[in-house]
Design a protein around this motif. Structure first.
Motif, short mmCIF file in Angstrom:
data_model
loop_
_atom_site.label_atom_id
_atom_site.label_comp_id
_atom_site.label_asym_id
_atom_site.label_seq_id
_atom_site.Cartn_x
_atom_site.Cartn_y
_atom_site.Cartn_z
N ASN A 163 8.10 -38.69 -4.64
CA ASN A 163 8.09 -37.29 -5.02
C ASN A 163 8.03 -37.11 -6.53
O ASN A 163 8.41 -38.00 -7.31
CB ASN A 163 9.33 -36.59 -4.48
CG ASN A 163 9.30 -36.43 -2.98
OD1 ASN A 163 8.27 -36.11 -2.40
ND2 ASN A 163 10.43 -36.67 -2.33
N ALA A 164 7.60 -35.93 -6.95
CA ALA A 164 7.59 -35.57 -8.36
C ALA A 164 9.01 -35.58 -8.93
O ALA A 164 9.98 -35.33 -8.22
CB ALA A 164 6.96 -34.19 -8.53
N ARG A 197 9.03 -48.69 -9.78
CA ARG A 197 7.78 -47.98 -9.77
C ARG A 197 7.87 -46.60 -10.43
O ARG A 197 6.94 -46.15 -11.08
CB ARG A 197 7.34 -47.82 -8.30
CG ARG A 197 6.15 -46.94 -8.03
CD ARG A 197 4.89 -47.55 -8.57
NE ARG A 197 3.74 -47.06 -7.78
CZ ARG A 197 2.62 -46.64 -8.32
NH1 ARG A 197 2.51 -46.64 -9.60
NH2 ARG A 197 1.64 -46.24 -7.57
N ASN A 198 9.03 -45.95 -10.27
CA ASN A 198 9.10 -44.60 -10.82
C ASN A 198 10.53 -44.18 -11.12
O ASN A 198 10.93 -43.07 -10.80
CB ASN A 198 8.45 -43.60 -9.86
CG ASN A 198 7.95 -42.37 -10.58
OD1 ASN A 198 7.13 -42.46 -11.48
ND2 ASN A 198 8.44 -41.19 -10.20
N ASP A 199 11.28 -45.07 -11.77
CA ASP A 199 12.66 -44.71 -12.14
C ASP A 199 12.65 -44.14 -13.55
O ASP A 199 13.04 -44.81 -14.52
CB ASP A 199 13.57 -45.93 -12.02
CG ASP A 199 15.04 -45.54 -12.09
OD1 ASP A 199 15.35 -44.39 -12.48
OD2 ASP A 199 15.89 -46.39 -11.75
N ALA A 200 12.23 -42.90 -13.66
CA ALA A 200 12.07 -42.27 -14.97
C ALA A 200 13.41 -42.04 -15.66
O ALA A 200 13.50 -42.13 -16.89
CB ALA A 200 11.32 -40.96 -14.81
N ALA A 212 3.05 -38.97 -19.12
CA ALA A 212 2.99 -38.86 -17.67
C ALA A 212 1.61 -39.22 -17.14
O ALA A 212 0.59 -38.73 -17.65
CB ALA A 212 3.35 -37.45 -17.23
N ASP A 213 1.58 -40.06 -16.11
CA ASP A 213 0.32 -40.37 -15.43
C ASP A 213 -0.12 -39.17 -14.59
O ASP A 213 0.71 -38.43 -14.05
CB ASP A 213 0.50 -41.58 -14.51
CG ASP A 213 0.46 -42.89 -15.24
OD1 ASP A 213 -0.63 -43.43 -15.41
OD2 ASP A 213 1.54 -43.37 -15.66
N VAL A 249 5.94 -42.26 -17.17
CA VAL A 249 6.36 -41.87 -15.83
C VAL A 249 5.13 -41.85 -14.94
O VAL A 249 4.20 -41.08 -15.17
CB VAL A 249 7.04 -40.48 -15.83
CG1 VAL A 249 7.57 -40.16 -14.44
CG2 VAL A 249 8.17 -40.44 -16.86
N ASN A 250 5.12 -42.68 -13.92
CA ASN A 250 3.92 -42.85 -13.09
C ASN A 250 3.68 -41.70 -12.12
O ASN A 250 2.54 -41.30 -11.88
CB ASN A 250 4.00 -44.16 -12.31
CG ASN A 250 4.07 -45.38 -13.20
OD1 ASN A 250 4.87 -46.28 -12.99
ND2 ASN A 250 3.23 -45.44 -14.23
N VAL A 251 4.73 -41.18 -11.52
CA VAL A 251 4.61 -40.05 -10.58
C VAL A 251 5.47 -38.93 -11.14
O VAL A 251 6.70 -38.99 -11.08
CB VAL A 251 5.07 -40.44 -9.16
CG1 VAL A 251 4.91 -39.25 -8.22
CG2 VAL A 251 4.28 -41.64 -8.65
N TYR A 252 4.82 -37.89 -11.67
CA TYR A 252 5.54 -36.90 -12.47
C TYR A 252 5.56 -35.51 -11.85
O TYR A 252 6.62 -34.92 -11.70
CB TYR A 252 4.92 -36.85 -13.86
CG TYR A 252 5.73 -36.07 -14.87
CD1 TYR A 252 7.01 -36.49 -15.23
CD2 TYR A 252 5.22 -34.93 -15.48
CE1 TYR A 252 7.77 -35.79 -16.15
CE2 TYR A 252 5.96 -34.22 -16.40
CZ TYR A 252 7.23 -34.65 -16.74
OH TYR A 252 7.97 -33.94 -17.67
N THR A 253 4.41 -34.97 -11.47
CA THR A 253 4.38 -33.60 -10.95
C THR A 253 3.67 -33.46 -9.60
O THR A 253 3.42 -32.35 -9.16
CB THR A 253 3.70 -32.63 -11.95
OG1 THR A 253 2.43 -33.16 -12.33
CG2 THR A 253 4.56 -32.41 -13.17
N GLU A 254 3.33 -34.54 -8.94
CA GLU A 254 2.72 -34.46 -7.62
C GLU A 254 3.41 -35.42 -6.68
O GLU A 254 4.07 -36.38 -7.12
CB GLU A 254 1.23 -34.82 -7.69
CG GLU A 254 0.36 -33.71 -8.23
CD GLU A 254 -1.11 -34.07 -8.13
OE1 GLU A 254 -1.91 -33.14 -8.01
OE2 GLU A 254 -1.47 -35.26 -8.17
N VAL A 255 3.26 -35.19 -5.40
CA VAL A 255 3.72 -36.14 -4.39
C VAL A 255 2.60 -37.15 -4.18
O VAL A 255 1.45 -36.79 -3.91
CB VAL A 255 4.05 -35.43 -3.07
CG1 VAL A 255 4.49 -36.44 -2.01
CG2 VAL A 255 5.14 -34.38 -3.29
N MET A 256 2.93 -38.44 -4.30
CA MET A 256 1.92 -39.49 -4.21
C MET A 256 2.23 -40.44 -3.05
O MET A 256 3.39 -40.79 -2.81
CB MET A 256 1.86 -40.29 -5.51
CG MET A 256 1.58 -39.46 -6.76
SD MET A 256 -0.06 -38.71 -6.79
CE MET A 256 -1.07 -40.16 -7.09
#
Length: 267
Positions: free
Chosen positions: A134-135, A99-102, A156-157, A119-126
């Motif tokens: 985490n970002a 899901r988010n292994d950048a 980045a999403d 990158v699905n989750v980049y600068t916010e906590v989702m």
């Protein structure tokens, strides 16, 4: 960064290569890697023949996804798939490791000479169906520098699909953080889930917030609505509507790609 530097057009359409379930994932059929590679290459060639401008490869079949670091067999399988697709086509290639292994996406892109990562989750906590993610901008940017891989661009999403920000914020504030604090080269706006279009208002707000950065639409784009989106966005990532019968798990339809790209060219 201008998208034209990568895709040779000012408003690119990036087609999805959704990999079949990889070894180690719950739906893997146990038939080895060859059928997975054959399908990926077939889909990539259908996209290329249909006139698409770029390809994004992701481990779509691996649901339910691990939230961050994937297992070694996934990394190995995806590296091989990206290599095979890049050798079978002449299109720019991107990598997304769900899901988010950048960091794995960046490593794969670096090893295979791919052009960008998502990158699905980049600068916010989702809050996601994988739990809280985490970002990771700080890790990805430093890892890219460590590899000397600055030529690989980060898409980045913002307010990514299948997720909700832990602290609800205006999308324009998220866009500014991703672009100017997270240093992403391009941003992606999606609807609430795969195949569902985002709000035009969200696209407009994101673009107005970061006018010097490319903003792409990342879900729900089809030949009927692409004109409206490309009035405001700088490109689109398209998956479901390019599949046979518009079913996301089906192979790519070359004829659907051609019809879609005709609609884009009429713009």
């Amino acid at each position: 960064m201008a998208l034209e530097d990568i895709f040779k057009v000012s408003k690119p359409i990036i087609g999805m290569v959704h990999l079949l379930p990889l070894p180690g994932s719950p739906k893997y059929e146990g038939k080895g890697i060859k059928p997975i590679l054959d399908r990926a290459i077939k889909d990539a060639k259908a996209l290329e023949k249909g006139g698409i401008n770029g390809i994004l490869i992701e481990n779509f079949g691996d649901a339910p996804y691990k939230p961050t670091s994937v297992d070694r067999e996934t990394l190995a399988s995806m590296t091989l798939a990206v290599k095979e697709v890049s050798e079978a086509t002449n299109l720019p290639i991107g990598v997304n490791v769900l899901r988010n292994d950048a960091k794995s996406a960046l490593a794969i892109a670096h090893a295979t000479n791919a052009h960008f990562i998502r990158v699905n989750v980049y600068t916010e906590v989702m809050i996601t169906d994988q739990g809280i993610i985490n970002a990771c901008a700080h890790e990805v940017q430093r890892y890219r520098k460590q590899l000397g891989a600055e030529k690989i661009k980060i898409f980045a999403d913002i307010h990514v699909k299948h997720a909700q920000p832990l602290a609800l914020r205006l999308i324009e504030e998220t866009a500014k953080d991703a672009a100017y604090r997270g240093l992403a080269e391009a941003l992606i706006v999606t609807g609430p889930r795969t195949g569902v279009e985002p709000s035009i208002d969200d696209v407009i707000k994101a673009k107005e917030a970061v006018p010097d950065k490319p903003v792409l639409v990342g879900s729900g784009v089809n030949k009927g609505n692409v004109r409206g989106f490309l009035k405001h966005a700088d490109g689109a990532i398209v998956g479901t509507s390019l599949k046979v019968d518009s079913v996301k798990s089906n192979p790519v339809s070359e004829s659907a790609v051609k019809e879609f790209m005709k609609a884009v060219q009429r713009l």
